[in-house]
Design a protein around this motif. Structure first.
Motif, mmCIF file in Angstrom:
data_model
loop_
_atom_site.group_PDB
_atom_site.id
_atom_site.type_symbol
_atom_site.label_atom_id
_atom_site.label_comp_id
_atom_site.label_asym_id
_atom_site.label_seq_id
_atom_site.Cartn_x
_atom_site.Cartn_y
_atom_site.Cartn_z
ATOM 1 N N ILE A 1 -15.939 10.449 10.279
ATOM 2 C CA ILE A 1 -16.110 8.994 10.445
ATOM 3 C C ILE A 1 -14.742 8.317 10.526
ATOM 4 C CG2 ILE A 1 -17.056 6.882 9.420
ATOM 5 C CD1 ILE A 1 -19.131 8.746 8.019
ATOM 6 N N MET B 1 -13.348 6.246 13.609
ATOM 7 C CA MET B 1 -12.885 4.852 13.439
ATOM 8 C C MET B 1 -11.490 4.659 14.006
ATOM 9 S SD MET B 1 -13.918 3.552 9.693
ATOM 10 C CE MET B 1 -12.845 2.142 9.732
ATOM 11 N N GLU C 1 -10.354 2.299 17.058
ATOM 12 C CA GLU C 1 -9.365 1.218 16.906
ATOM 13 C C GLU C 1 -8.168 1.439 17.832
ATOM 14 O OE1 GLU C 1 -9.613 -1.614 15.505
ATOM 15 O OE2 GLU C 1 -11.311 -1.378 14.150
ATOM 16 N N ARG D 1 -9.029 0.450 21.189
ATOM 17 C CA ARG D 1 -9.028 -1.020 21.275
ATOM 18 C C ARG D 1 -7.607 -1.556 21.435
ATOM 19 N NH1 ARG D 1 -11.752 -4.273 16.841
ATOM 20 N NH2 ARG D 1 -10.943 -5.930 18.114
ATOM 21 N N ASN E 1 -2.745 -6.364 13.391
ATOM 22 C CA ASN E 1 -3.909 -6.096 12.543
ATOM 23 C C ASN E 1 -4.684 -4.891 13.024
ATOM 24 O OD1 ASN E 1 -3.664 -8.033 10.597
ATOM 25 N ND2 ASN E 1 -4.692 -9.596 11.807
ATOM 26 N N ILE F 1 -3.110 -1.765 11.949
ATOM 27 C CA ILE F 1 -3.403 -1.469 10.535
ATOM 28 C C ILE F 1 -4.802 -0.880 10.432
ATOM 29 C CG2 ILE F 1 -3.827 -2.525 8.256
ATOM 30 C CD1 ILE F 1 -1.639 -4.577 9.016
ATOM 31 N N ARG F 2 -5.750 -1.509 11.170
ATOM 32 C CA ARG F 2 -7.132 -1.027 11.137
ATOM 33 C C ARG F 2 -7.250 0.389 11.677
ATOM 34 N NH1 ARG F 2 -9.006 -6.466 13.553
ATOM 35 N NH2 ARG F 2 -8.497 -7.699 11.740
ATOM 36 N N MET G 1 -5.323 2.662 8.724
ATOM 37 C CA MET G 1 -5.897 2.670 7.383
ATOM 38 C C MET G 1 -7.048 3.666 7.164
ATOM 39 S SD MET G 1 -4.007 1.061 5.482
ATOM 40 C CE MET G 1 -4.928 1.210 3.981
ATOM 41 N N PRO G 2 -7.997 3.797 8.123
ATOM 42 C CA PRO G 2 -9.064 4.771 7.872
ATOM 43 C C PRO G 2 -8.517 6.164 7.602
ATOM 44 C CG PRO G 2 -9.617 3.456 9.773
ATOM 45 C CD PRO G 2 -8.219 3.081 9.397
ATOM 46 N N THR H 1 -14.767 -8.708 13.555
ATOM 47 C CA THR H 1 -13.755 -7.650 13.497
ATOM 48 C C THR H 1 -13.889 -6.778 12.247
ATOM 49 O OG1 THR H 1 -12.293 -9.275 12.517
ATOM 50 C CG2 THR H 1 -11.982 -8.807 14.858
ATOM 51 N N ILE I 1 -16.373 -2.359 11.409
ATOM 52 C CA ILE I 1 -15.994 -0.968 11.094
ATOM 53 C C ILE I 1 -15.524 -0.850 9.646
ATOM 54 C CG2 ILE I 1 -14.428 0.907 11.737
ATOM 55 C CD1 ILE I 1 -16.196 0.509 14.018
ATOM 56 N N ALA I 2 -14.714 -1.823 9.208
ATOM 57 C CA ALA I 2 -14.178 -1.771 7.840
ATOM 58 C C ALA I 2 -15.315 -1.748 6.823
ATOM 59 C CB ALA I 2 -13.267 -2.967 7.596
ATOM 60 N N TYR J 1 -17.443 1.654 7.154
ATOM 61 C CA TYR J 1 -16.748 2.809 6.593
ATOM 62 C C TYR J 1 -16.714 2.731 5.061
ATOM 63 C CZ TYR J 1 -13.340 6.526 5.982
ATOM 64 O OH TYR J 1 -12.719 7.680 5.600
ATOM 65 N N LEU K 1 -11.638 -1.582 -0.624
ATOM 66 C CA LEU K 1 -11.581 -0.838 0.653
ATOM 67 C C LEU K 1 -11.791 -1.710 1.893
ATOM 68 C CD1 LEU K 1 -13.291 2.660 0.442
ATOM 69 C CD2 LEU K 1 -10.924 2.100 0.903
ATOM 70 N N THR L 1 -8.661 -3.746 2.566
ATOM 71 C CA THR L 1 -7.543 -2.920 3.012
ATOM 72 C C THR L 1 -7.747 -2.481 4.459
ATOM 73 O OG1 THR L 1 -7.519 -2.053 0.776
ATOM 74 C CG2 THR L 1 -6.116 -0.944 2.338
ATOM 75 N N LEU L 2 -8.973 -2.057 4.765
ATOM 76 C CA LEU L 2 -9.254 -1.569 6.118
ATOM 77 C C LEU L 2 -9.200 -2.683 7.152
ATOM 78 C CD1 LEU L 2 -12.214 0.837 5.315
ATOM 79 C CD2 LEU L 2 -9.980 1.517 6.170
ATOM 80 N N TRP L 3 -9.568 -3.890 6.739
ATOM 81 C CA TRP L 3 -9.587 -5.008 7.699
ATOM 82 C C TRP L 3 -8.177 -5.508 8.013
ATOM 83 C CZ3 TRP L 3 -8.586 -10.406 7.582
ATOM 84 C CH2 TRP L 3 -9.032 -11.073 8.737
ATOM 85 N N GLY L 4 -7.302 -5.483 7.036
ATOM 86 C CA GLY L 4 -5.911 -5.904 7.267
ATOM 87 C C GLY L 4 -5.714 -7.395 7.054
ATOM 88 N N GLY L 5 -5.133 -8.063 8.033
ATOM 89 C CA GLY L 5 -4.841 -9.495 7.897
ATOM 90 C C GLY L 5 -3.869 -9.746 6.759
#
Lengths: 249, 481
Positions: A20, A24, A28, A31, A171, A174-175, A178-179, B36, B39-40, B43, B87, B90-94
């Motif tokens: 997964i 992911m 990303e 994208r 961003n 990072i996305r 990060m996974p 957006t 996925i974050a 997961y 989580l 962290t996964l989303w960021g910003g």
């Protein structure tokens, strides 16, 4: 549940988590790729076209000044070539409408440019407009500034959008990363727990069996490993128990 | 005392499955709105589910839990929940670095409501829902909520209830563990639904109404707006929220007894009466000061004073104005409410009003025993004798609590945080209140604090939520034997 299935289930869960995370990250990253392409397609092309339009407008302004000073041939030549450059750049921008309100800006450019063009299209040399700075400042220069302002507005719209896209790219990166980081950290924690459970379902019962068999051999105690799991080790315990009972007989 | 690690891990797994359900709901919201954070959230939900299901394969359920196991489940369950909760951020960021995500998650689950986000409205709705959900899950207690919903034996429920719920809280619950949990669920869900409906009718969108109800009933304080409740500029919304903040700051057993017509209701509780009186005095003093300082006209002063005093006095932390610009006198009163907190048995954290009530009763008792050295004087609340052990426990807790605020203030000052900000943020986080003063005032946030400072404050939040002893006792493993 059989030991084989228990171990397999643990591995399957780790694999699932990594798969997964991988999916992911791939999603990303793809994208990001699309965003970079969009950045070039959507904004960069229009920005370049806008620059060409501004350059053409400035050349046209110089051309008008040459006509006012009586240099008809040079003036008209510059105006015609700049007009052609402007129109080709305008066509590029018109065919690349990607942002909200961009169509409105294109329409404004078209209108203001036609107004500007209608002024210098008429004869200047040999008329009362020749050597008239008042006419230049009141009519020509104003129209020139209007057209330039509209092109600059289009540029600004695309620059803002480009900046936002670029910030969003940060961003997205990072996305995308990060996974992977989370999956690796989770997998490490998972493995530690998995190791603990392997000890629980395999090592601990085997130790119990060994100790019980040793006690039986050394002290002739009744065999009992007290295994609570309902798996192959429980079957083994029962078989050893039967064996010890047969030996006792 | 025996500690079966596998049993602890199994129970933590159940807690994570419970979190996975809410993460999945947040994911569905994001998916529906094409955001957006899809996925974050997906997961995070899957990671929580995998970690939760994993121990169920290897460990069989148990009918008995030791106190050490119960304490370990509660403490590590909270830590695991906060980690999983961070989580999606962290996964989303910003604006979410790892420490910011951890801060936001701990602040959410402990119902503190302090935030490190500058632009809350930029967050996707799915993430905002998760943020509010952390309040709602944490409000009743992560582990309690789990044992309430997921299967478990009565004996293990009893141990976990005793561990996560304050001993004093059970004085108004004259029921068995199962009944207490049922009452908690009824009152909690009932109040949430009722507030959502009222806020919707008062003009909020359904999404905002649900999120603000989650934050109010859990006494959390996370809003979906940068300007918190001041965004709506509606007296009706403010009144609804004030009423529900007070209800959420009251012992749930008392609220339940009042609803079912039991004699032991809020109108007969001396602690409740004292709590309301203190809130009323606070509102009056702040209103008078605001009015005579010519900051607002009279009714405007009452409006803002009532909201802010109740918001901090119930540890919610919503804001209608920036109290950072108010006169020092009003700030001191608000700091008192930040330290006092709400009643035991409610969703609020921190010191709790009941302990202060016992503290003042003890002072009265001491004075009387000095006046009448031979008299046997007992401390009574609503006809029930409070034994000396409970009294001593309350005193030590207050001292420990103040001590932790002092230590945290010192640590933050060491990190070059100004003294007012350091003190108020320490008090606001251990009290699970949220906003402080100085740089962390009601419409401000904690983003400017150093990362280490943020981490220290998250420890404060957890200490406040778990009533200090839970966490500290785990450090003294030897004394468990």
């Amino acid at each position: 549940m059989k030991i084989k299935i228990k171990i397999l289930a643990g591995f399957l869960l780790i694999i699932l988590m990594l798969l997964i995370a991988g999916a992911m990250s791939i999603y990303e990253f793809s994208r990001i790729g699309k965003s970079v392409k969009a950045l070039i397609d959507d904004n960069y092309i229009t920005l370049e076209a806008s620059k060409s339009m501004i350059e053409a407008l400035e050349r046209e302004d110089s051309g008008v000044l040459l006509l006012i000073s009586g240099k008809w041939e040079k003036g008209r030549s510059i105006l015609n070539s700049a007009d052609s450059s402007f129109l080709s750049a305008f066509k590029v921008a018109k065919n690349n409408i990607t942002e909200e309100n961009e169509e409105k800006h294109i329409k404004n450019i078209e209108e203001s440019y036609l107004k500007f063009k209608s002024i210098w299209k008429l004869p200047i040399v040999g008329t009362d407009k020749q050597n008239s700075t008042t006419w230049y400042l009141s009519d020509v220069h104003e129209s020139f500034l209007d057209a330039k302002f509209e092109v600059e507005a289009l540029m600004s719209l695309n620059q803002t959008s480009m900046y936002e896209e670029a910030s969003d790219l940060k961003n997205q990166s990072i996305r995308a990363i990060m996974p992977g980081i989370v999956a690796i950290s989770s997998a490490l924690i998972f493995l530690v727990i998995f190791n603990f459970f392997i000890g629980l379902i395999l090592v601990r019962p085997i130790k119990k069996l060994i100790d019980s068999v040793k006690d039986y051999n050394s002290y002739s105690q009744n065999f009992s490993a007290d295994i609570s799991n309902h798996d192959e080790l429980k079957v083994l315990e029962n078989e050893i128990l039967k064996l010890t009972q047969r030996l006792q007989k | 005392m025996n500690l079966r690690t596998e049993i602890v891990i199994r129970h933590i797994g159940l807690v994570l499955i419970f979190n996975a359900i809410f993460l999945f709901i947040s994911f569905l919201i994001s998916l529906f709105l094409v955001e957006t954070s899809v996925i974050a959230l997906l997961y995070s939900s899957l990671v929580a589910l995998i970690f939760g299901l994993f121990p169920l394969i290897y460990v069989k359920p148990t009918h008995y839990l030791s106190i050490l196991e119960g304490t370990s489940i509660v403490v590590f369950g909270w830590i695991a929940t906060c980690l999983i909760g961070s989580l999606p951020y962290t996964l989303w960021g910003g604006e979410f670095s790892f420490i910011n995500a951890w801060f936001e998650s701990v602040s959410g689950f402990t119902t503190t409501g302090s935030t490190v986000i500058n632009n809350i409205e930029a967050l996707p709705k799915g993430l905002l829902f998760w943020r509010s959900s952390t309040h709602w899950i944490g409000g009743i207690g992560v582990v309690l909520f789990t044992i309430l919903i997921l299967p478990g034996s009565n004996t293990s429920r009893f141990v976990l209830l005793n561990t996560e719920m304050s001993q004093l809280a059970k004085t108004n619950f004259k029921y068995r563990a199962k009944e207490i949990l049922r009452i908690l669920l009824y009152v909690y869900v009932g109040l949430t639904i009722l507030e959502t409906i009222l806020l919707k009718f008062a003009g909020m969108t359904l999404f905002d109404a649900i999120n603000h109800s989650f934050a109010t009933i859990a006494t959390g304080g996370f809003s979906t707006k940068n300007l918190s409740i001041s965004y709506y500029n509606s007296v009706t919304i403010e009144i609804i929220i004030i009423v529900f903040m007070i209800l959420s700051g009251v012992h749930f057993g008392l609220t339940f007894n009042t609803i079912i017509g039991n004699k032991k209701n809020i109108f007969r509780s001396s602690i409740f009466k004292a709590y309301i009186l203190i809130l009323f005095i606070g509102v009056l003093l702040v209103s008078l000061k605001l009015y005579y300082s010519e900051i607002y006209p009279w009714w405007e002063s009452v409006r803002h004073a009532a909201f802010q005093v109740v918001s901090l006095g119930t540890t919610t932390g919503f804001a209608t104005v920036d109290t950072g610009h108010w006169p020092s006198f009003t700030q001191i009163i608000l700091i008192y409410f930040t330290i006092q907190c709400a009643m035991i048995g409610s969703t609020s954290g921190g010191l709790k009003f009941d302990r202060i009530y016992i503290f003042f009763k003890s002072i009265k008792k001491q004075i009387r025993s000095i006046q009448h050295p031979n008299a046997v004087i007992s401390l009574k609340i609503d006809g029930n004798s409070i034994n000396e052990k409970t009294e001593l426990h309350a005193m030590i807790f207050i001292i420990l609590y103040i001590g932790i605020i002092f230590i945290t203030t010192m640590l933050l000052s060491f990190l070059n945080v100004d003294i007012f900000t350091a003190f108020s943020s320490s008090a606001a986080t251990i009290g699970n209140v949220g906003p402080g003063f100085g740089n962390v005032s009601s419409l401000g946030n904690y983003s400017n604090l150093p990362d280490l400072g943020k981490f220290i404050l998250t420890l404060n939040m957890l200490l406040g939520r778990l009533e200090i002893y839970g966490i500290i006792s785990l450090f003294f493993i030897k004394s468990w034997r």
